[in-house]
Design a protein around this motif. Structure first.
Motif, PDB file in Angstrom:
ATOM      1  N   VAL A   1       0.850  -1.190   0.000  1.00  0.00           N
ATOM      2  CA  VAL A   1       0.000   0.000   0.000  1.00  0.00           C
ATOM      3  C   VAL A   1       0.885   1.239   0.000  1.00  0.00           C
ATOM      4  O   VAL A   1       1.775   1.389   0.843  1.00  0.00           O
ATOM      5  CB  VAL A   1      -0.928   0.002   1.225  1.00  0.00           C
ATOM      6  CG1 VAL A   1      -1.782   1.265   1.252  1.00  0.00           C
ATOM      7  CG2 VAL A   1      -1.814  -1.244   1.219  1.00  0.00           C
ATOM      8  N   THR A   2       0.645   2.146  -0.949  1.00  0.00           N
ATOM      9  CA  THR A   2       1.477   3.334  -1.119  1.00  0.00           C
ATOM     10  C   THR A   2       0.590   4.567  -1.295  1.00  0.00           C
ATOM     11  O   THR A   2      -0.632   4.486  -1.173  1.00  0.00           O
ATOM     12  CB  THR A   2       2.387   3.205  -2.354  1.00  0.00           C
ATOM     13  OG1 THR A   2       1.586   3.348  -3.536  1.00  0.00           O
ATOM     14  CG2 THR A   2       3.090   1.863  -2.392  1.00  0.00           C
ATOM     15  N   ASP A   3       1.209   5.679  -1.624  1.00  0.00           N
ATOM     16  CA  ASP A   3       0.455   6.839  -2.078  1.00  0.00           C
ATOM     17  C   ASP A   3       0.904   7.167  -3.496  1.00  0.00           C
ATOM     18  O   ASP A   3       1.706   6.444  -4.091  1.00  0.00           O
ATOM     19  CB  ASP A   3       0.622   8.027  -1.124  1.00  0.00           C
ATOM     20  CG  ASP A   3       2.034   8.603  -1.156  1.00  0.00           C
ATOM     21  OD1 ASP A   3       2.932   7.976  -1.775  1.00  0.00           O
ATOM     22  OD2 ASP A   3       2.249   9.667  -0.561  1.00  0.00           O
ATOM     23  N   ALA A   4       0.398   8.246  -4.053  1.00  0.00           N
ATOM     24  CA  ALA A   4       0.657   8.567  -5.455  1.00  0.00           C
ATOM     25  C   ALA A   4       2.125   8.825  -5.746  1.00  0.00           C
ATOM     26  O   ALA A   4       2.559   8.717  -6.897  1.00  0.00           O
ATOM     27  CB  ALA A   4      -0.186   9.781  -5.868  1.00  0.00           C
ATOM     28  N   SER A   5       2.932   9.163  -4.742  1.00  0.00           N
ATOM     29  CA  SER A   5       4.343   9.468  -4.987  1.00  0.00           C
ATOM     30  C   SER A   5       5.108   8.266  -5.520  1.00  0.00           C
ATOM     31  O   SER A   5       6.142   8.428  -6.175  1.00  0.00           O
ATOM     32  CB  SER A   5       5.002   9.959  -3.692  1.00  0.00           C
ATOM     33  OG  SER A   5       5.044   8.931  -2.714  1.00  0.00           O
ATOM     34  N   ALA A   6       4.615   7.068  -5.261  1.00  0.00           N
ATOM     35  CA  ALA A   6       5.315   5.861  -5.713  1.00  0.00           C
ATOM     36  C   ALA A   6       5.100   5.582  -7.193  1.00  0.00           C
ATOM     37  O   ALA A   6       5.728   4.680  -7.750  1.00  0.00           O
ATOM     38  CB  ALA A   6       4.861   4.662  -4.885  1.00  0.00           C
ATOM     39  N   GLN A   7       4.217   6.340  -7.850  1.00  0.00           N
ATOM     40  CA  GLN A   7       3.950   6.084  -9.264  1.00  0.00           C
ATOM     41  C   GLN A   7       5.152   6.438 -10.135  1.00  0.00           C
ATOM     42  O   GLN A   7       5.377   5.809 -11.167  1.00  0.00           O
ATOM     43  CB  GLN A   7       2.722   6.877  -9.702  1.00  0.00           C
ATOM     44  CG  GLN A   7       1.440   6.392  -9.053  1.00  0.00           C
ATOM     45  CD  GLN A   7       0.242   7.213  -9.458  1.00  0.00           C
ATOM     46  OE1 GLN A   7       0.348   8.161 -10.244  1.00  0.00           O
ATOM     47  NE2 GLN A   7      -0.919   6.872  -8.926  1.00  0.00           N
ATOM     48  N   ASP A   8       5.917   7.442  -9.740  1.00  0.00           N
ATOM     49  CA  ASP A   8       7.130   7.789 -10.474  1.00  0.00           C
ATOM     50  C   ASP A   8       8.273   6.972  -9.881  1.00  0.00           C
ATOM     51  O   ASP A   8       9.038   7.448  -9.037  1.00  0.00           O
ATOM     52  CB  ASP A   8       7.409   9.287 -10.359  1.00  0.00           C
ATOM     53  CG  ASP A   8       8.522   9.743 -11.300  1.00  0.00           C
ATOM     54  OD1 ASP A   8       9.305   8.878 -11.765  1.00  0.00           O
ATOM     55  OD2 ASP A   8       8.617  10.953 -11.567  1.00  0.00           O
TER      56      ASP A   8
ATOM     57  N   GLY B   1      11.069   5.793 -11.094  1.00  0.00           N
ATOM     58  CA  GLY B   1      12.437   6.230 -11.360  1.00  0.00           C
ATOM     59  C   GLY B   1      12.878   7.293 -10.368  1.00  0.00           C
ATOM     60  O   GLY B   1      13.994   7.241  -9.834  1.00  0.00           O
ATOM     61  N   LEU B   2      11.994   8.249 -10.099  1.00  0.00           N
ATOM     62  CA  LEU B   2      12.306   9.297  -9.133  1.00  0.00           C
ATOM     63  C   LEU B   2      12.421   8.708  -7.731  1.00  0.00           C
ATOM     64  O   LEU B   2      13.318   9.068  -6.964  1.00  0.00           O
ATOM     65  CB  LEU B   2      11.219  10.377  -9.166  1.00  0.00           C
ATOM     66  CG  LEU B   2      11.394  11.557  -8.194  1.00  0.00           C
ATOM     67  CD1 LEU B   2      12.676  12.318  -8.503  1.00  0.00           C
ATOM     68  CD2 LEU B   2      10.178  12.477  -8.259  1.00  0.00           C
ATOM     69  N   LEU B   3      11.511   7.785  -7.397  1.00  0.00           N
ATOM     70  CA  LEU B   3      11.530   7.166  -6.073  1.00  0.00           C
ATOM     71  C   LEU B   3      12.822   6.388  -5.854  1.00  0.00           C
ATOM     72  O   LEU B   3      13.409   6.417  -4.766  1.00  0.00           O
ATOM     73  CB  LEU B   3      10.324   6.245  -5.912  1.00  0.00           C
ATOM     74  CG  LEU B   3      10.189   5.554  -4.553  1.00  0.00           C
ATOM     75  CD1 LEU B   3       9.910   6.580  -3.463  1.00  0.00           C
ATOM     76  CD2 LEU B   3       9.077   4.507  -4.591  1.00  0.00           C
ATOM     77  N   MET B   4      13.292   5.694  -6.887  1.00  0.00           N
ATOM     78  CA  MET B   4      14.530   4.918  -6.768  1.00  0.00           C
ATOM     79  C   MET B   4      15.707   5.830  -6.439  1.00  0.00           C
ATOM     80  O   MET B   4      16.608   5.458  -5.677  1.00  0.00           O
ATOM     81  CB  MET B   4      14.793   4.142  -8.059  1.00  0.00           C
ATOM     82  CG  MET B   4      16.065   3.301  -8.022  1.00  0.00           C
ATOM     83  SD  MET B   4      16.042   1.999  -6.758  1.00  0.00           S
ATOM     84  CE  MET B   4      15.092   0.747  -7.631  1.00  0.00           C
ATOM     85  N   GLY B   5      15.683   7.040  -6.979  1.00  0.00           N
ATOM     86  CA  GLY B   5      16.768   7.966  -6.689  1.00  0.00           C
ATOM     87  C   GLY B   5      16.652   8.615  -5.328  1.00  0.00           C
ATOM     88  O   GLY B   5      17.648   8.847  -4.648  1.00  0.00           O
ATOM     89  N   GLN B   6      15.407   8.893  -4.892  1.00  0.00           N
ATOM     90  CA  GLN B   6      15.197   9.599  -3.638  1.00  0.00           C
ATOM     91  C   GLN B   6      15.121   8.678  -2.429  1.00  0.00           C
ATOM     92  O   GLN B   6      15.550   9.045  -1.337  1.00  0.00           O
ATOM     93  CB  GLN B   6      13.921  10.441  -3.730  1.00  0.00           C
ATOM     94  CG  GLN B   6      14.002  11.588  -4.731  1.00  0.00           C
ATOM     95  CD  GLN B   6      12.731  12.405  -4.766  1.00  0.00           C
ATOM     96  OE1 GLN B   6      11.673  11.969  -4.304  1.00  0.00           O
ATOM     97  NE2 GLN B   6      12.814  13.610  -5.311  1.00  0.00           N
TER      98      GLN B   6
END
Length: 316
Positions: A142-149, A151-156
């Motif tokens: 279970v996540t929020d909308a921020s996990a949809q990107d 590539g960005l999440l992998m970096g951050q």
């Protein structure tokens, strides 16, 4: 090769359990445009996670939710089991990881459910998730909308990204879910039924067993309707059921179904089972093979009528 179903095959089809790290859920809530001023509304966990489970293929409400928290409960909530753990600052969440991880693997080994909704961001859960998956449990993060990107999440946040990669599927909470959890506004959640009563469960199981029966097999149909052809009244009634179902689906679920049906000639099994049950209840009888065939064609026509707008397909 992993088995499609292990011990979880003994569980009722579609039954799910939620495992919730409340610290994580509260952290997610505070990232939203309208964060809660106080604690989350625990009384609505069951409704929110039941709807999440439904969008992942479960046919019934979540059996129960396990809540891992260091905050003492002030009230009792139905179908919510509270597991008290030390504050995260005291041990870095080690006790929570052990408790949640062991519960997850026990659910898998004992066949307590077919699907687990897991709300946590602790990478140390990966070995427990892996073990549960080997035993046949489907694990949904279970996540929020921020996990949809991603590539960005992998970096951050590579730790959280690695945890999400381990899951069978990911599902995120939408505005209605956050309004319920943060402010107690449950109107946007829609109807979330309790567990199906025994008669309805048996009815669903009989329907599921024959969902892909051959043309010459009409074992389930009443003799009077065994070879009944769809007529105008039948088509109108079934179309109403399909239209109502399609309106209830989230934009993201519509886009998923549209893309899946574009690349196939049938109807996804979970969608097929769900609508067979709804149509059967509406008609008060089982469907003949010609009627089932017509219903599936109508489902495909409804889904493929117009391409959903990708920008509007926000996860639940």
């Amino acid at each position: 090769m992993r088995p499609a179903y292990g011990a979880g095959a003994r569980a009722e089809l579609g039954v799910a359990v939620a495992l919730i790290d409340e610290r994580y859920l509260l952290w997610l809530a505070k990232q939203q445009p309208n964060p809660p001023s106080e604690a989350l509304h625990r009384g609505l966990y069951q409704a929110v996670f039941s709807q999440l489970a439904r969008h992942c293929g479960a046919e019934a409400a979540v059996l129960r939710s396990y809540l891992y928290t260091d905050q003492q409960p002030s009230e009792l909530c139905d179908d919510l089991v509270v597991r008290m753990v030390p504050a995260h600052a005291s041990d870095g969440g080690a006790a929570l990881v052990r408790a949640l991880g062991l519960e997850l693997t026990q659910l898998a080994s004992r066949g307590g459910c077919a699907m687990a909704l897991l709300a946590s961001d602790d990478e140390r859960l990966i070995p427990y998730i892996d073990e549960a998956q080997w035993r046949g449990l489907k694990v949904v993060m279970v996540t929020d909308a921020s996990a949809q990107d991603f590539g960005l999440l992998m970096g951050q946040d590579p730790s959280w990204a690695r945890l999400l990669m381990q899951a069978d599927r990911r599902v995120s909470l939408n505005e209605a879910a956050w309004a319920a959890l943060s402010h107690g506004q449950s109107e946007g959640l829609g109807y979330v039924p309790n567990r199906a009563p025994p008669a309805d469960r048996r009815e669903f199981e009989r329907e599921s067993e024959h969902e892909h029966e051959p043309e010459h097999g009409f074992a389930l149909a009443d003799p009077a309707h065994a070879e009944q052809q769809p007529d105008g009244a039948w088509l109108e009634q079934v179309q109403q059921v399909i239209d109502e179902w399609w309106r209830e689906e989230t934009p993201h679920a519509r886009l998923d179904l549209y893309e899946e049906m574009q690349n196939s000639h049938g109807v996804p099994p979970e969608t097929d089972r769900h609508l067979l049950l709804r149509v059967r209840r509406g008609l008060g009888r089982t469907l003949s093979f010609p009627e089932k065939k017509a219903m599936r064609e109508m489902i495909r026509a409804a889904v493929l009528a117009q391409s959903p707008v990708a920008d509007e397909a926000v996860d639940l």
